[in-house]
Write an enzyme that holds these catalytic residues in place. Structure first.
Site, PDB file in Angstrom:
ATOM      1  CD  GLU A 269     -72.727  28.227  21.928  1.00 43.59           C
ATOM      2  OE1 GLU A 269     -71.632  27.938  22.439  1.00 43.59           O
ATOM      3  OE2 GLU A 269     -73.687  27.455  21.893  1.00 43.59           O
ATOM      4  CB  CYS A 303     -65.240  29.842  18.691  1.00 47.42           C
ATOM      5  SG  CYS A 303     -66.379  28.518  18.256  1.00 47.42           S
TER       6      CYS A 303
HETATM    7  P1  NAD Z   1     -67.810  40.514  18.698  1.00 46.59           P
HETATM    8  O1  NAD Z   1     -68.211  40.148  20.082  1.00 46.59           O
HETATM    9  O2  NAD Z   1     -66.953  41.687  18.492  1.00 46.59           O
HETATM   10  O3  NAD Z   1     -69.108  40.764  17.780  1.00 46.59           O
HETATM   11  C1  NAD Z   1     -70.116  39.799  17.648  1.00 46.59           C
HETATM   12  C2  NAD Z   1     -71.418  40.502  17.337  1.00 46.59           C
HETATM   13  O4  NAD Z   1     -71.807  41.289  18.449  1.00 46.59           O
HETATM   14  C3  NAD Z   1     -71.339  41.459  16.153  1.00 46.59           C
HETATM   15  O5  NAD Z   1     -72.547  41.375  15.445  1.00 46.59           O
HETATM   16  C4  NAD Z   1     -71.191  42.798  16.827  1.00 46.59           C
HETATM   17  O6  NAD Z   1     -71.625  43.883  16.050  1.00 46.59           O
HETATM   18  C5  NAD Z   1     -72.080  42.613  18.038  1.00 46.59           C
HETATM   19  N1  NAD Z   1     -71.787  43.492  19.165  1.00 46.59           N
HETATM   20  C6  NAD Z   1     -70.595  44.009  19.528  1.00 46.59           C
HETATM   21  N2  NAD Z   1     -70.737  44.754  20.655  1.00 46.59           N
HETATM   22  C7  NAD Z   1     -72.047  44.683  21.005  1.00 46.59           C
HETATM   23  C8  NAD Z   1     -72.826  45.246  22.064  1.00 46.59           C
HETATM   24  N3  NAD Z   1     -72.272  46.011  23.003  1.00 46.59           N
HETATM   25  N4  NAD Z   1     -74.148  44.977  22.106  1.00 46.59           N
HETATM   26  C9  NAD Z   1     -74.725  44.191  21.178  1.00 46.59           C
HETATM   27  N5  NAD Z   1     -74.044  43.644  20.135  1.00 46.59           N
HETATM   28  C10 NAD Z   1     -72.725  43.880  20.056  1.00 46.59           C
HETATM   29  O7  NAD Z   1     -67.167  39.196  18.087  1.00 46.59           O
HETATM   30  P2  NAD Z   1     -66.495  39.020  16.652  1.00 46.59           P
HETATM   31  O8  NAD Z   1     -65.198  39.748  16.658  1.00 46.59           O
HETATM   32  O9  NAD Z   1     -67.514  39.335  15.614  1.00 46.59           O
HETATM   33  O10 NAD Z   1     -66.240  37.430  16.609  1.00 46.59           O
HETATM   34  C11 NAD Z   1     -65.100  36.806  17.108  1.00 46.59           C
HETATM   35  C12 NAD Z   1     -65.337  36.295  18.520  1.00 46.59           C
HETATM   36  O11 NAD Z   1     -66.456  35.422  18.518  1.00 46.59           O
HETATM   37  C13 NAD Z   1     -64.196  35.478  19.058  1.00 46.59           C
HETATM   38  O12 NAD Z   1     -64.015  35.806  20.429  1.00 46.59           O
HETATM   39  C14 NAD Z   1     -64.682  34.049  18.936  1.00 46.59           C
HETATM   40  O13 NAD Z   1     -64.097  33.128  19.825  1.00 46.59           O
HETATM   41  C15 NAD Z   1     -66.121  34.222  19.211  1.00 46.59           C
HETATM   42  N6  NAD Z   1     -66.908  33.098  18.672  1.00 46.59           N
HETATM   43  C16 NAD Z   1     -67.396  32.139  19.528  1.00 46.59           C
HETATM   44  C17 NAD Z   1     -68.105  31.042  19.035  1.00 46.59           C
HETATM   45  C18 NAD Z   1     -68.650  29.957  19.935  1.00 46.59           C
HETATM   46  O14 NAD Z   1     -69.431  29.134  19.460  1.00 46.59           O
HETATM   47  N7  NAD Z   1     -68.258  29.903  21.193  1.00 46.59           N
HETATM   48  C19 NAD Z   1     -68.330  30.951  17.675  1.00 46.59           C
HETATM   49  C20 NAD Z   1     -67.814  31.926  16.828  1.00 46.59           C
HETATM   50  C21 NAD Z   1     -67.098  33.009  17.342  1.00 46.59           C
HETATM   51  O1  6OD Z   2     -70.473  23.906  14.223  1.00 47.57           O
HETATM   52  C1  6OD Z   2     -71.203  24.526  14.977  1.00 47.57           C
HETATM   53  O2  6OD Z   2     -72.376  24.197  15.193  1.00 47.57           O
HETATM   54  C2  6OD Z   2     -70.699  25.710  15.676  1.00 47.57           C
HETATM   55  N1  6OD Z   2     -71.569  26.313  16.514  1.00 47.57           N
HETATM   56  C3  6OD Z   2     -69.454  26.152  15.447  1.00 47.57           C
HETATM   57  C4  6OD Z   2     -68.875  27.272  16.067  1.00 47.57           C
HETATM   58  C5  6OD Z   2     -67.690  27.703  15.621  1.00 47.57           C
HETATM   59  C6  6OD Z   2     -67.084  28.861  16.146  1.00 47.57           C
HETATM   60  O3  6OD Z   2     -66.447  29.651  15.485  1.00 47.57           O
END
Ligand code: NAD
Ligand code: 6OD
Length: 501
Positions: A269, A303
């Site tokens: 995700e 997100c």
């Molecule tokens: P990030 O990718 O920087 O980090 C997420 C996790 O991955 C953290 O635990 C981090 O320590 C770990 N990580 C980072 N590099 C890694 C590697 N090389 N190997 C393994 N693990 C690693 O993301 P963030 O800044 O914590 O969160 C924000 C991002 O998450 C935004 O892009 C947002 O859109 C996305 N997001 C998506 C959803 C979805 O459901 N699509 C939901 C929430 C957040």
């Molecule tokens: O509501 C949820 O189940 C879900 N996965 C939300 C994700 C939000 C992203 O930041």
């Protein structure tokens, strides 16, 4: 710079004692190879020291998860497992205030939001997974071949195995339990790597699972960063059978490379650059209120948040003015103040990133309708990572501001003239997570929603969730779907049994 404090007097709580956050391996707190500091997004104060897991701790966590998988948990009948998951939901509710406190301290989000969204959903995620696994069906076929042979084919569900669960900081407990609950429902054991920015609620949850009777080793927690740290050690570990990840698209790409040599399944995700489309026939009050929510909830750090707003030309000025007015009404302040609507960004580093997009937008010719900088908070809060809710116009889809995920409280408005143009503009992105359509014409609502190239397409609402429905993204926004039976498909390995009759 403007001053944006709450209108009610804030109460500054006395400083909490310094916390030490440890890894959880086989049900025990475990020190790391070193510690790193976690600072409060509210005022920059040092909140906790967090024990970073090295390779050895990650090895131990994976070994503990493997042993638990081969023990009673992996062999537990589904009905019994569902009962344990419901007990976890009850235990989350008993420890509700502790979880709210952990989530609020790490993220700075308003307490009401942590209560109503994050922690409430944690309990709901466990109940939903228990219901879904209890009623999950698999294929069975009576096979009759032309030569007279007959057989009964039926599939049985096996756990995927030891699953690495890697989650971000924006909705830490909600997103962790969204993965953890179906993973456990399917009989897996896990090693969780929470974000370095939000280590607390996952650690507390591991304790809560033990209290609820989940055997030690079923949920392990390792703390640390990505590359060269716990994240990389976990995703490259030969004992990990699959990786479920929520976070940035570029991190998803790094994880894909890390698991490629061992060909392990991934569920991703990832990020978004989500569009909303407002037609002139929409209920404008509802649309503007909905846009304010989809742009600014959780300080824009969801997100699913809207960063691109396409408005039919005759109502463009009304929507722009209405949304700017809503942004001006947001109240930044301490989480415990009931008048607070909006917290800080997660960190100074993330604020630098968001501010760099405000600068870029100005260089690209944007008009800043509201916000665009750092507020003056007073009350001891100026060491926090506060930012002004922001609204832009004057850009088009060729600008980087309109193409790259910012992940802050900001959106840009662009006018359109026809339905076809609105769909083309909304779909003109490398991402494909979520979209919203605002219209009173429900035929058009269905038509446009279906043509959006996204995983989730809302009409006249946003972030209304049914936990059984598929959740996920296309393009840069991810691989796979979670929710209901979609989650079970990732977390299970079906085996087909064919018995001659
Ligand atoms: P990030 O990718 O920087 O980090 C997420 C996790 O991955 C953290 O635990 C981090 O320590 C770990 N990580 C980072 N590099 C890694 C590697 N090389 N190997 C393994 N693990 C690693 O993301 P963030 O800044 O914590 O969160 C924000 C991002 O998450 C935004 O892009 C947002 O859109 C996305 N997001 C998506 C959803 C979805 O459901 N699509 C939901 C929430 C957040
Ligand atoms: O509501 C949820 O189940 C879900 N996965 C939300 C994700 C939000 C992203 O930041």
């Amino acid at each position: 710079m403007t001053t944006r404090t709450t209108s009610l007097p804030d109460t500054a709580p006395s400083p909490a004692p310094m916390r030490h956050v440890r890894n959880v391996i086989d049900g025990e707190p475990v020190d790391g190879v070193r510690t790193f500091a976690k600072h409060s997004p509210i005022d920059g104060a040092l909140l906790a020291d967090v024990h970073e897991a090295g390779r050895h701790e990650v090895d131990r966590a994976v070994a503990s998860a493997r042993a638990a998988l081969e023990g009673p948990w992996g062999r537990m009948p589904v009905g019994e497992r569902a009962t344990v998951l419901r007990r976890v939901a009850d235990a989350i509710e008993r420890r509700f205030d502790d979880l709210v406190a952990a989530e609020v301290a790490d993220t700075g989000k308003p307490e009401a939001l942590a209560r109503d969204l994050d922690v409430a959903r944690a309990a709901a995620n466990f109940r939903s997974a228990a219901d879904i696994i209890s009623t999950a069906a698999l294929d069975s076929y009576l096979t009759e071949l032309p030569d007279g042979r007959r057989a009964l084919n039926y599939a049985v569900r096996k756990p995927l195995g030891v699953v690495a669960v890697i989650v971000p900081w924006n909705l830490p407990l909600l997103l962790l339990t969204w993965k953890l609950a179906p993973a456990l429902a399917s009989g897996n054991t896990v090693v969780v790597k929470p974000s370095e920015e939000t280590p607390s609620s996952a650690t507390l949850l591991a304790e809560i699972l033990l209290e609820a009777g989940v055997p030690a080793g079923v949920m392990n927690v390792v703390h640390g960063f990505g590359a060269g740290s716990a994240g990389e050690f976990l995703t490259t570990h030969p004992g990990v059978d699959g990786v479920t990840f929520t976070g940035e698209s570029s991190t998803g790409s790094a994880i894909m490379r890390a698991v490629a040599p061992r060909v392990r399944p991934v569920s991703f995700e990832l990020g978004g650059k989500n569009a909303a489309v407002v037609f002139a026939d929409a209920d404008l009050d509802a649309a503007i209120a909905g846009l304010a929510r989809s742009t600014y909830l959780n300080t824009g750090q969801v997100c699913l948040c809207t960063e691109r707003i396409y408005v039919e030309r005759p109502v463009f000025d009304d929507v722009a003015a209405g949304l700017a007015e809503q942004a001006a009404r947001l109240r930044l302040g301490r989480p415990e103040n009931p008048a607070t609507t909006t917290g800080p960004l997660i960190s100074q580093q993330h604020r630098q990133k968001v501010l760099s997009y405000f600068d870029l937008a100005r260089q690209e010719g944007a008009n800043v309708l509201i916000g665009g900088g750092i507020p003056t908070m007073g009350d001891g809060l100026d060491g926090g990572s506060w930012i002004e809710p922001t609204l832009l116009t004057g850009l088009d889809n060729t600008h980087r501001t309109m193409r790259e995920e910012i992940f802050g409280p900001v959106a840009a408005l662009i006018a359109f003239d026809t339905e076809a143009e609105a769909i083309a503009l909304a779909n003109d992105t490398d991402y494909g997570l979520a979209a919203v359509t605002w219209t009173r014409d429900l035929s058009r609502g269905h038509r446009v929603a279906q043509r959006m190239r996204v995983g989730m397409s809302w009409v006249n609402t946003w972030y209304l969730r049914d936990l059984r429905s598929p959740f996920g993204g296309m393009g840069l926004s991810g691989i796979g779907r979670e929710g209901g039976h979609h989650s079970l498909e990732f977390y299970s390995e079906p085996t087909n049994v064919c018995v001659a009759l």
